[in-house]
Design a protein around this motif. Structure first.
Motif, PDB file in Angstrom:
ATOM      1  N   MET A   1       0.843  -1.186   0.000  1.00  0.00           N
ATOM      2  CA  MET A   1       0.000   0.000   0.000  1.00  0.00           C
ATOM      3  C   MET A   1       0.880   1.239   0.000  1.00  0.00           C
ATOM      4  SD  MET A   1      -2.903  -0.934   2.835  1.00  0.00           S
ATOM      5  CE  MET A   1      -3.882  -2.413   2.737  1.00  0.00           C
ATOM      6  N   SER A   2       0.461   2.279  -0.710  1.00  0.00           N
ATOM      7  CA  SER A   2       1.219   3.525  -0.710  1.00  0.00           C
ATOM      8  C   SER A   2       0.328   4.629  -1.239  1.00  0.00           C
ATOM      9  CB  SER A   2       2.477   3.404  -1.569  1.00  0.00           C
ATOM     10  OG  SER A   2       2.120   3.175  -2.923  1.00  0.00           O
ATOM     11  N   THR A   3       0.783   5.848  -1.052  1.00  0.00           N
ATOM     12  CA  THR A   3       0.092   6.991  -1.638  1.00  0.00           C
ATOM     13  C   THR A   3       0.838   7.417  -2.892  1.00  0.00           C
ATOM     14  OG1 THR A   3       1.354   8.480  -0.222  1.00  0.00           O
ATOM     15  CG2 THR A   3      -0.792   7.761   0.576  1.00  0.00           C
ATOM     16  N   PRO A   4       0.196   8.136  -3.792  1.00  0.00           N
ATOM     17  CA  PRO A   4       0.800   8.424  -5.099  1.00  0.00           C
ATOM     18  C   PRO A   4       1.705   9.645  -5.131  1.00  0.00           C
ATOM     19  CG  PRO A   4      -1.446   9.241  -5.049  1.00  0.00           C
ATOM     20  CD  PRO A   4      -1.214   8.554  -3.725  1.00  0.00           C
ATOM     21  N   TRP A   5       1.852  10.329  -4.013  1.00  0.00           N
ATOM     22  CA  TRP A   5       2.556  11.610  -4.050  1.00  0.00           C
ATOM     23  C   TRP A   5       4.064  11.398  -4.150  1.00  0.00           C
ATOM     24  CZ3 TRP A   5      -1.499  13.873  -5.268  1.00  0.00           C
ATOM     25  CH2 TRP A   5      -2.707  13.633  -4.622  1.00  0.00           C
ATOM     26  N   PRO A   6       4.740  12.165  -4.983  1.00  0.00           N
ATOM     27  CA  PRO A   6       6.172  11.939  -5.197  1.00  0.00           C
ATOM     28  C   PRO A   6       7.000  12.231  -3.947  1.00  0.00           C
ATOM     29  CG  PRO A   6       5.447  13.970  -6.267  1.00  0.00           C
ATOM     30  CD  PRO A   6       4.211  13.278  -5.799  1.00  0.00           C
ATOM     31  N   ASP A   7       7.986  11.378  -3.690  1.00  0.00           N
ATOM     32  CA  ASP A   7       8.890  11.592  -2.561  1.00  0.00           C
ATOM     33  C   ASP A   7       9.956  12.628  -2.888  1.00  0.00           C
ATOM     34  OD1 ASP A   7       7.664   9.731  -0.871  1.00  0.00           O
ATOM     35  OD2 ASP A   7       8.779   8.075  -1.780  1.00  0.00           O
ATOM     36  N   ARG A   8      10.430  12.617  -4.121  1.00  0.00           N
ATOM     37  CA  ARG A   8      11.464  13.555  -4.547  1.00  0.00           C
ATOM     38  C   ARG A   8      10.938  14.411  -5.682  1.00  0.00           C
ATOM     39  NH1 ARG A   8      17.026   9.868  -4.665  1.00  0.00           N
ATOM     40  NH2 ARG A   8      16.960   9.236  -2.462  1.00  0.00           N
ATOM     41  N   GLU A 144     -19.458  18.354  -0.719  1.00  0.00           N
ATOM     42  CA  GLU A 144     -18.034  18.049  -0.653  1.00  0.00           C
ATOM     43  C   GLU A 144     -17.780  16.623  -1.093  1.00  0.00           C
ATOM     44  OE1 GLU A 144     -16.849  20.860   3.186  1.00  0.00           O
ATOM     45  OE2 GLU A 144     -16.318  18.731   3.173  1.00  0.00           O
ATOM     46  N   LEU A 145     -16.661  16.427  -1.770  1.00  0.00           N
ATOM     47  CA  LEU A 145     -16.211  15.111  -2.183  1.00  0.00           C
ATOM     48  C   LEU A 145     -14.989  14.711  -1.375  1.00  0.00           C
ATOM     49  CD1 LEU A 145     -16.285  14.935  -6.105  1.00  0.00           C
ATOM     50  CD2 LEU A 145     -17.294  13.286  -4.523  1.00  0.00           C
ATOM     51  N   ASP A 146     -15.035  13.544  -0.767  1.00  0.00           N
ATOM     52  CA  ASP A 146     -13.873  12.945  -0.123  1.00  0.00           C
ATOM     53  C   ASP A 146     -13.401  11.840  -1.056  1.00  0.00           C
ATOM     54  OD1 ASP A 146     -11.934  12.294   1.681  1.00  0.00           O
ATOM     55  OD2 ASP A 146     -13.286  11.446   3.175  1.00  0.00           O
ATOM     56  N   VAL A 147     -12.175  11.940  -1.572  1.00  0.00           N
ATOM     57  CA  VAL A 147     -11.722  11.007  -2.595  1.00  0.00           C
ATOM     58  C   VAL A 147     -10.622  10.113  -2.058  1.00  0.00           C
ATOM     59  CG1 VAL A 147     -12.374  12.563  -4.459  1.00  0.00           C
ATOM     60  CG2 VAL A 147     -10.036  12.619  -3.583  1.00  0.00           C
ATOM     61  N   ALA A 148     -10.652   8.848  -2.466  1.00  0.00           N
ATOM     62  CA  ALA A 148      -9.620   7.878  -2.110  1.00  0.00           C
ATOM     63  C   ALA A 148      -8.574   7.846  -3.204  1.00  0.00           C
ATOM     64  CB  ALA A 148     -10.239   6.495  -1.930  1.00  0.00           C
ATOM     65  N   VAL A 149      -7.305   7.959  -2.804  1.00  0.00           N
ATOM     66  CA  VAL A 149      -6.192   7.846  -3.746  1.00  0.00           C
ATOM     67  C   VAL A 149      -5.309   6.652  -3.388  1.00  0.00           C
ATOM     68  CG1 VAL A 149      -6.229  10.296  -4.331  1.00  0.00           C
ATOM     69  CG2 VAL A 149      -4.778   9.496  -2.440  1.00  0.00           C
ATOM     70  N   ALA A 150      -5.732   5.864  -2.415  1.00  0.00           N
ATOM     71  CA  ALA A 150      -5.075   4.610  -2.045  1.00  0.00           C
ATOM     72  C   ALA A 150      -6.168   3.620  -1.669  1.00  0.00           C
ATOM     73  CB  ALA A 150      -4.103   4.812  -0.882  1.00  0.00           C
ATOM     74  N   THR A 151      -5.931   2.350  -1.930  1.00  0.00           N
ATOM     75  CA  THR A 151      -7.003   1.364  -1.748  1.00  0.00           C
ATOM     76  C   THR A 151      -7.454   1.263  -0.293  1.00  0.00           C
ATOM     77  OG1 THR A 151      -5.303  -0.373  -1.598  1.00  0.00           O
ATOM     78  CG2 THR A 151      -6.333  -0.017  -3.742  1.00  0.00           C
ATOM     79  N   HIS A 152      -6.541   1.457   0.654  1.00  0.00           N
ATOM     80  CA  HIS A 152      -6.938   1.306   2.052  1.00  0.00           C
ATOM     81  C   HIS A 152      -7.860   2.425   2.514  1.00  0.00           C
ATOM     82  CE1 HIS A 152      -3.174   3.778   2.467  1.00  0.00           C
ATOM     83  NE2 HIS A 152      -3.941   4.429   3.318  1.00  0.00           N
ATOM     84  N   LEU A 187      -5.684   9.446 -10.345  1.00  0.00           N
ATOM     85  CA  LEU A 187      -5.440   8.935  -9.001  1.00  0.00           C
ATOM     86  C   LEU A 187      -6.685   8.396  -8.320  1.00  0.00           C
ATOM     87  CD1 LEU A 187      -3.076  11.667  -7.492  1.00  0.00           C
ATOM     88  CD2 LEU A 187      -2.530   9.749  -8.997  1.00  0.00           C
ATOM     89  N   TYR A 188      -7.871   8.796  -8.765  1.00  0.00           N
ATOM     90  CA  TYR A 188      -9.072   8.527  -7.999  1.00  0.00           C
ATOM     91  C   TYR A 188      -9.508   7.067  -8.093  1.00  0.00           C
ATOM     92  CZ  TYR A 188      -9.712  13.632  -7.882  1.00  0.00           C
ATOM     93  OH  TYR A 188      -9.558  14.975  -7.702  1.00  0.00           O
ATOM     94  N   LEU A 189      -9.726   6.457  -6.921  1.00  0.00           N
ATOM     95  CA  LEU A 189     -10.195   5.079  -6.838  1.00  0.00           C
ATOM     96  C   LEU A 189     -11.642   4.981  -6.379  1.00  0.00           C
ATOM     97  CD1 LEU A 189      -7.045   3.553  -5.083  1.00  0.00           C
ATOM     98  CD2 LEU A 189      -7.542   3.702  -7.539  1.00  0.00           C
ATOM     99  N   GLY A 190     -12.170   6.043  -5.847  1.00  0.00           N
ATOM    100  CA  GLY A 190     -13.550   6.092  -5.366  1.00  0.00           C
ATOM    101  C   GLY A 190     -13.735   7.358  -4.556  1.00  0.00           C
TER     102      GLY A 190
END
Length: 474
Positions: A1-8, A144-152, A187-190
């Protein structure tokens, strides 16, 4: 599991995208120019003194006049009304008094039904007040929309929908395809669309409208009148500025993350800086590339989260993610710039909306949030009950500030109501530890929250804080 945001972040185009942005809140440019109110340069008497000319202070001034039109009410503002947190936010107007329904269930389960009902009532009354006071705040009741960008994160959306429906809100779960039909991002999963109790406003126009309404009600407003000290004076209190003083029977402290004037408050509030970017206006072609026809406010579901929305002229306001705490919690204009965070925000923006490559940011700014460990407004008394404070909104105060103002004034007037009897009002949050432990605890917590975003699991440190009722959020 991870988030899509770049580390560098290595692409120089990211830095160029915000390099020429104006270092001030975009919202200010939407206001007409006006003369500043005079500074206080004399001693005067009042029934009620309010320190702080933001949302809480101005709502309180109006409520005070509504209750007793002949009451002499004075507002003292250190800069210009609405120049602090009230104009440095995203303009998300939410019904919740508890920083969201999940936080409410975790911290106030026995009172959540009452708090949800009171929050909805406050939200509805606020919308009615906009009409009553003729405040044109660019209101958009789009939800308002709350969006998931990681499956968890998907499980949290399902649980939030269950809670919303249990307590009478309307919330619609969207799968990936349905969400992509609303807003286009790879990025959006739901998502979860809260369709009731959530709106967008121009916060500068809201604050300025409240200021004008307060003046029309007979409130005296003094700007550039920083209060340096409070002291008992007979059965009342005196607020001392550099060039004047207000002697009042009662005083409401509405200073957000700024110097609280009551030293004990410093135990409960940690000034945390939040940063925002706003794009140039998007033309029709760019708007077609992202969709967003329903114009909801959006937040992603991580512990380190972004919030974003469209403005009236179709810019995208994009903020959040980093929550920057500095040793000792200093607050001042010198902290409104933070290149590292602006760079991260810009990189994450283009990760979320790669089709907007080449868009420039026109404005950038930062502002201090009055974070407390329970993430929601709290109340207290000082100087023998002459002073009451309402602080700690933790970034969700656009709507809750009206409730905080009215509750604070009820406490000051010793008016017994359903609200003032609540444990939510009577109990203060768990205090933050003193420095240097405070900085260490907040730093470790931030690190563990980022780790939880990557793994989807709250580790031992976060679970311990949960049990203690101690949290950190922006």
């Amino acid at each position: 599991m991870s988030t899509p945001w770049p580390d560098r972040i290595t692409d120089p185009a990211v830095q160029r995208a915000f390099a020429d942005a104006q270092p001030e809140p975009y919202w200010l440019q939407t206001l007409p120019a006006r003369e500043a109110h005079a500074a206080l340069e004399r001693a005067l008497d009042a029934d009620l003194c309010i320190v702080g000319g933001g949302f809480t202070g101005l709502w309180a001034a109006l409520y005070a006049k509504e209750l007793e039109p002949r009451r002499e009410v004075v507002v003292l503002e250190a800069s210009r009304c609405g120049s602090g947190a009230s104009v440095r936010n995203g303009g998300f107007l939410n019904y919740s008094l508890t920083h969201g329904i999940a936080n409410g269930m975790a911290r106030f389960p026995a009172e959540l039904a009452a708090l949800e009902r009171l929050g909805t009532g406050n939200y509805d009354a606020l919308l009615a007040d906009l009409e009553r006071y003729r405040i044109s705040a660019e209101l958009e009741t789009t939800g308002e929309l709350d969006v998931a960008v990681a499956t968890h994160q998907l499980a949290g959306l399902r649980e939030a929908q269950r809670l919303f429906e249990e307590f009478g809100q309307r919330a619609e779960l969207l799968d990936a395809d349905a969400l992509q039909a609303q807003i286009h991002s790879p990025l959006y999963l739901g998502g979860l669309w809260l369709r009731s109790g959530a709106a967008l406003v121009n916060p500068a126009k809201l604050a300025d409208g409240l200021r004008r309404a307060a003046l029309q009600a007979g409130v005296q407003i003094y700007e550039h009148s920083r209060v340096r000290r409070l002291r008992k004076l007979g059965s009342g209190v005196e607020a001392l500025t550099d060039s004047g003083a207000v002697r009042a029977n009662k005083l409401l402290l509405a200073t957000s993350a700024y110097e609280p004037l009551v030293p004990a408050v410093g135990r409960y509030v940690a000034p945390v800086y939040d940063y925002v970017l706003v794009t140039e206006p998007l033309g029709q072609d760019r708007m077609r590339q992202i969709g967003w026809s329903q114009r909801q406010g959006v937040g992603d579901s991580g512990n380190r989260f972004h919030y974003y929305r469209l403005t009236a002229d179709n810019r995208i306001l994009w903020g959040g993610f980093d929550a920057v705490y500095r040793y000792g919690g200093p607050v001042g204009p010198e902290y409104d710039e933070h290149q590292t965070t602006f760079r991260r925000l810009a990189a994450n923006f283009f990760t979320n909306f790669p089709q907007l490559e080449g868009v420039r940011f026109s404005h950038r700014w930062g502002g201090a949030i009055d974070t407390c460990s329970r993430f929601s407004v709290f109340f207290g008394r000082a100087l023998g009950g002459r002073v009451v404070y309402a602080l700690g909104y933790t970034g969700l105060g656009v709507g809750a500030s009206r409730f905080g103002a009215r509750t604070g004034l009820d406490l000051l007037d010793r008016r017994s109501t359903e609200v003032t009897a609540l444990g939510f009002v009577r109990r203060r949050p768990v205090p933050f530890p003193p420095e240097p432990l405070r900085r260490a605890v907040i730093g470790l917590t931030s690190n563990r929250l980022a780790a939880a975003d990557r793994s989807g699991r709250r580790g031992l440190w976060l679970r311990t804080l949960d049990r203690l009722g101690l949290g950190f959020d922006s």
